[in-house]
Design a protein around this motif. Structure first.
Motif, PDB file in Angstrom:
ATOM      1  N   LEU A 103      54.107 -62.531   0.170  1.00 56.40           N
ATOM      2  CA  LEU A 103      55.566 -62.460   0.302  1.00 56.40           C
ATOM      3  C   LEU A 103      56.167 -62.727  -1.070  1.00 56.40           C
ATOM      4  O   LEU A 103      55.958 -63.796  -1.651  1.00 56.40           O
ATOM      5  CB  LEU A 103      56.057 -63.497   1.309  1.00 56.40           C
ATOM      6  CG  LEU A 103      57.573 -63.533   1.562  1.00 56.40           C
ATOM      7  CD1 LEU A 103      58.030 -62.252   2.249  1.00 56.40           C
ATOM      8  CD2 LEU A 103      57.949 -64.746   2.400  1.00 56.40           C
ATOM      9  N   LEU A 104      56.884 -61.737  -1.602  1.00 53.75           N
ATOM     10  CA  LEU A 104      57.459 -61.850  -2.942  1.00 53.75           C
ATOM     11  C   LEU A 104      58.979 -61.918  -2.853  1.00 53.75           C
ATOM     12  O   LEU A 104      59.612 -61.051  -2.228  1.00 53.75           O
ATOM     13  CB  LEU A 104      57.065 -60.662  -3.817  1.00 53.75           C
ATOM     14  CG  LEU A 104      55.607 -60.568  -4.250  1.00 53.75           C
ATOM     15  CD1 LEU A 104      54.838 -59.707  -3.245  1.00 53.75           C
ATOM     16  CD2 LEU A 104      55.476 -59.979  -5.647  1.00 53.75           C
ATOM     17  N   HIS A 105      59.533 -62.921  -3.503  1.00 56.73           N
ATOM     18  CA  HIS A 105      60.995 -63.077  -3.559  1.00 56.73           C
ATOM     19  C   HIS A 105      61.449 -62.883  -5.003  1.00 56.73           C
ATOM     20  O   HIS A 105      60.949 -63.545  -5.925  1.00 56.73           O
ATOM     21  CB  HIS A 105      61.396 -64.472  -3.076  1.00 56.73           C
ATOM     22  CG  HIS A 105      62.860 -64.763  -3.214  1.00 56.73           C
ATOM     23  ND1 HIS A 105      63.820 -64.124  -2.458  1.00 56.73           N
ATOM     24  CD2 HIS A 105      63.529 -65.620  -4.040  1.00 56.73           C
ATOM     25  CE1 HIS A 105      65.018 -64.573  -2.812  1.00 56.73           C
ATOM     26  NE2 HIS A 105      64.866 -65.475  -3.762  1.00 56.73           N
ATOM     27  N   ASP A 106      62.370 -61.959  -5.212  1.00 57.41           N
ATOM     28  CA  ASP A 106      62.884 -61.660  -6.547  1.00 57.41           C
ATOM     29  C   ASP A 106      63.776 -62.810  -7.032  1.00 57.41           C
ATOM     30  O   ASP A 106      64.771 -63.152  -6.392  1.00 57.41           O
ATOM     31  CB  ASP A 106      63.672 -60.355  -6.515  1.00 57.41           C
ATOM     32  CG  ASP A 106      64.052 -59.850  -7.906  1.00 57.41           C
ATOM     33  OD1 ASP A 106      63.905 -60.617  -8.879  1.00 57.41           O
ATOM     34  OD2 ASP A 106      64.477 -58.691  -8.015  1.00 57.41           O
ATOM     35  N   LEU A 107      63.421 -63.395  -8.177  1.00 57.65           N
ATOM     36  CA  LEU A 107      64.164 -64.538  -8.726  1.00 57.65           C
ATOM     37  C   LEU A 107      65.147 -64.132  -9.827  1.00 57.65           C
ATOM     38  O   LEU A 107      65.723 -65.005 -10.477  1.00 57.65           O
ATOM     39  CB  LEU A 107      63.186 -65.568  -9.296  1.00 57.65           C
ATOM     40  CG  LEU A 107      62.259 -66.275  -8.305  1.00 57.65           C
ATOM     41  CD1 LEU A 107      61.278 -67.169  -9.057  1.00 57.65           C
ATOM     42  CD2 LEU A 107      63.057 -67.088  -7.303  1.00 57.65           C
ATOM     43  N   SER A 114      62.690 -57.013   6.164  1.00 60.10           N
ATOM     44  CA  SER A 114      62.631 -58.205   5.315  1.00 60.10           C
ATOM     45  C   SER A 114      63.331 -57.970   3.981  1.00 60.10           C
ATOM     46  O   SER A 114      63.072 -56.974   3.298  1.00 60.10           O
ATOM     47  CB  SER A 114      61.174 -58.597   5.054  1.00 60.10           C
ATOM     48  OG  SER A 114      61.111 -59.664   4.119  1.00 60.10           O
ATOM     49  N   PRO A 115      64.259 -58.880   3.577  1.00 58.63           N
ATOM     50  CA  PRO A 115      64.902 -58.738   2.264  1.00 58.63           C
ATOM     51  C   PRO A 115      63.927 -59.015   1.130  1.00 58.63           C
ATOM     52  O   PRO A 115      64.124 -58.560   0.003  1.00 58.63           O
ATOM     53  CB  PRO A 115      66.006 -59.799   2.306  1.00 58.63           C
ATOM     54  CG  PRO A 115      65.506 -60.821   3.285  1.00 58.63           C
ATOM     55  CD  PRO A 115      64.730 -60.063   4.313  1.00 58.63           C
ATOM     56  N   ASP A 116      62.855 -59.777   1.406  1.00 59.14           N
ATOM     57  CA  ASP A 116      61.791 -59.980   0.435  1.00 59.14           C
ATOM     58  C   ASP A 116      60.704 -58.941   0.673  1.00 59.14           C
ATOM     59  O   ASP A 116      60.650 -58.295   1.719  1.00 59.14           O
ATOM     60  CB  ASP A 116      61.206 -61.390   0.563  1.00 59.14           C
ATOM     61  CG  ASP A 116      62.225 -62.461   0.197  1.00 59.14           C
ATOM     62  OD1 ASP A 116      63.070 -62.191  -0.673  1.00 59.14           O
ATOM     63  OD2 ASP A 116      62.180 -63.543   0.802  1.00 59.14           O
ATOM     64  N   MET A 117      59.847 -58.763  -0.303  1.00 58.37           N
ATOM     65  CA  MET A 117      58.819 -57.738  -0.189  1.00 58.37           C
ATOM     66  C   MET A 117      57.558 -58.329   0.411  1.00 58.37           C
ATOM     67  O   MET A 117      57.069 -59.370  -0.037  1.00 58.37           O
ATOM     68  CB  MET A 117      58.503 -57.131  -1.554  1.00 58.37           C
ATOM     69  CG  MET A 117      57.772 -55.794  -1.414  1.00 58.37           C
ATOM     70  SD  MET A 117      57.190 -55.163  -2.979  1.00 58.37           S
ATOM     71  CE  MET A 117      55.687 -56.101  -3.163  1.00 58.37           C
ATOM     72  N   ILE A 118      57.033 -57.669   1.421  1.00 59.95           N
ATOM     73  CA  ILE A 118      55.777 -58.065   2.054  1.00 59.95           C
ATOM     74  C   ILE A 118      54.725 -57.025   1.689  1.00 59.95           C
ATOM     75  O   ILE A 118      54.950 -55.821   1.840  1.00 59.95           O
ATOM     76  CB  ILE A 118      55.925 -58.153   3.584  1.00 59.95           C
ATOM     77  CG1 ILE A 118      57.030 -59.147   3.965  1.00 59.95           C
ATOM     78  CG2 ILE A 118      54.604 -58.567   4.230  1.00 59.95           C
ATOM     79  CD1 ILE A 118      57.349 -59.178   5.446  1.00 59.95           C
ATOM     80  N   VAL A 119      53.600 -57.463   1.182  1.00 60.99           N
ATOM     81  CA  VAL A 119      52.526 -56.553   0.800  1.00 60.99           C
ATOM     82  C   VAL A 119      51.215 -57.074   1.375  1.00 60.99           C
ATOM     83  O   VAL A 119      50.951 -58.278   1.371  1.00 60.99           O
ATOM     84  CB  VAL A 119      52.433 -56.397  -0.737  1.00 60.99           C
ATOM     85  CG1 VAL A 119      52.222 -57.739  -1.417  1.00 60.99           C
ATOM     86  CG2 VAL A 119      51.324 -55.432  -1.132  1.00 60.99           C
TER      87      VAL A 119
END
Length: 377
Positions: free
Chosen positions: A125-129, A25-30
């Motif tokens: 799910l975190l997407h870097d903005l 995943s290009p976004d971070m999953i925690v």
């Protein structure tokens, strides 16, 4: 080449699938438990937060938050586990995250709840903005610069006429002061008459100052914050700034702003730039027209906005330009830069509004824009 070993159980197969998702995943999953302890985390944590592989496993998720938010996070989880009332579960929101080095950066977070036996787990799910925010800031910077360029260009177009505008009160000041001097130099001076001339000269001085202050405010580089503004004075000042006295005498100006209209939520100077561009377009379209007029009117638009229109009885909109009228470097004036209406669209869109062109009632052009009413939620 040795084939990968088949997972022996369904649980092992699911773990393999989960690890693949976490790593790809290009976004971070925690994933955290009900105590906020990190159970699993994607490989994107290395690039996004600066932590090494498995460095965050077993840590409190608060380590990735600003201290102001971390102190409240445990209470948020406890409240949800107790009440099952979702406040962020299933709802995305923008917030600040904390890098390993302590710096903050914007992310967009979505959280879902899953169950592992009797224990709830929370998957985020975190997407870097960061890149999006940087691009947005650059776009705003370019838009502001283009507005400034257009205002300066407009001042160049008006320079000759403005010299005449300012010269009128200066000439009147000179005449009034000469008359006052003459009265005071008489053997039997008329003090009251001299004071009257001096007072008139003072009023002309104030008029000159008003012209200069309005121009300075109009041509300034930086825009301000959005405020609640009444339309009538905003439009009236734009007319005074945009039309010379000679143009006001030649062209009939009709202003129709109902008293019942709500205020608008705008940055005043930017909206006056829009009005200035539309008014100057109308003035140019009225060259050689008998009985020229410009009508500016406003009315409610779709419950949440207020619509403002500038209409003239000029030559109308060139059919060849209708679809590209608000594009950059498109102009119906051979001497124009073709950025005026493009800037209008940029400004209005940034205000959460729309802009369009249509035919006027008398065959000319009607350019309209809608901006949010101050009463809109």
């Amino acid at each position: 080449m040795i084939a990968p070993k088949e997972p022996e159980t369904e649980l092992a197969r699911r773990d393999l699938l989960l690890n693949a998702l976490l790593s790809l995943s290009p976004d971070m999953i925690v994933t955290i438990d009900r105590r906020g302890i990190i159970q699993a985390i994607g490989s994107a944590a290395t690039d996004m937060f600066g932590y090494g592989d498995d460095e965050l496993i077993g840590q409190s998720v608060n380590i990735m938050m600003p201290s102001s938010h971390a102190a409240k996070h445990d209470n948020y989880i406890a409240r949800y586990v107790e009440t099952h009332e979702p406040h962020i579960i299933g709802v995305g929101r923008k917030l600040q995250a904390r890098h390993k080095d302590g710096s903050l950066f914007p992310v967009f977070l979505r959280v879902a709840e899953v169950w592992d036996g009797g224990e709830p787990l929370f998957v985020g799910l975190l997407h870097d903005l960061t890149d999006e925010e940087r691009a947005k800031a650059r776009e705003e910077e370019m838009r502001t610069a283009m507005q400034h360029m257009a205002r300066v260009a407009s001042m160049g177009e008006l320079a000759t006429g403005l010299a005449h505008e300012i010269n009128q009160p200066l000439a009147a000041i000179n005449q009034y002061l000469s008359a006052a001097t003459h009265q005071l130099s008489e053997q039997d001076p008329d003090i009251a008459s001299a004071q009257d001339f001096i007072e008139k000269a003072n009023r002309q001085t104030e008029r000159t100052g008003d012209i200069i202050r309005s121009l300075r405010r109009f041509v300034r580089f930086a825009g301000g914050d959005k405020t609640n503004c009444a339309l009538e004075p905003l439009i009236s000042e734009a007319i005074d700034l945009s039309l010379l006295e000679s143009e006001k005498r030649r062209i009939t100006i009709e202003l129709d702003i109902p008293d019942t209209l709500p205020e608008v939520r705008v940055e005043p100077v930017q909206i006056q730039q829009v009005l200035h561009n539309l008014l100057r377009n109308s003035v140019e379209a009225l060259n050689g027209i008998e009985a020229p007029y410009i009508r500016i009117f406003a009315k409610p638009h779709r419950d949440t906005h207020v619509q403002v229109c500038v209409e003239d009885n000029g030559a109308g909109i060139d059919p060849k330009l209708r679809d590209s009228l608000f594009d950059r470097f498109v102009s119906g004036n051979s001497n124009g830069l073709g950025i005026g209406l493009a800037i209008c669209r940029s400004v209005v869109t940034a205000h959460g509004g729309t802009i369009w062109a249509e035919d006027g009632e008398a065959g000319g052009a009607r350019l309209c824009f809608a901006v949010p009413a101050a009463t809109a939620s």
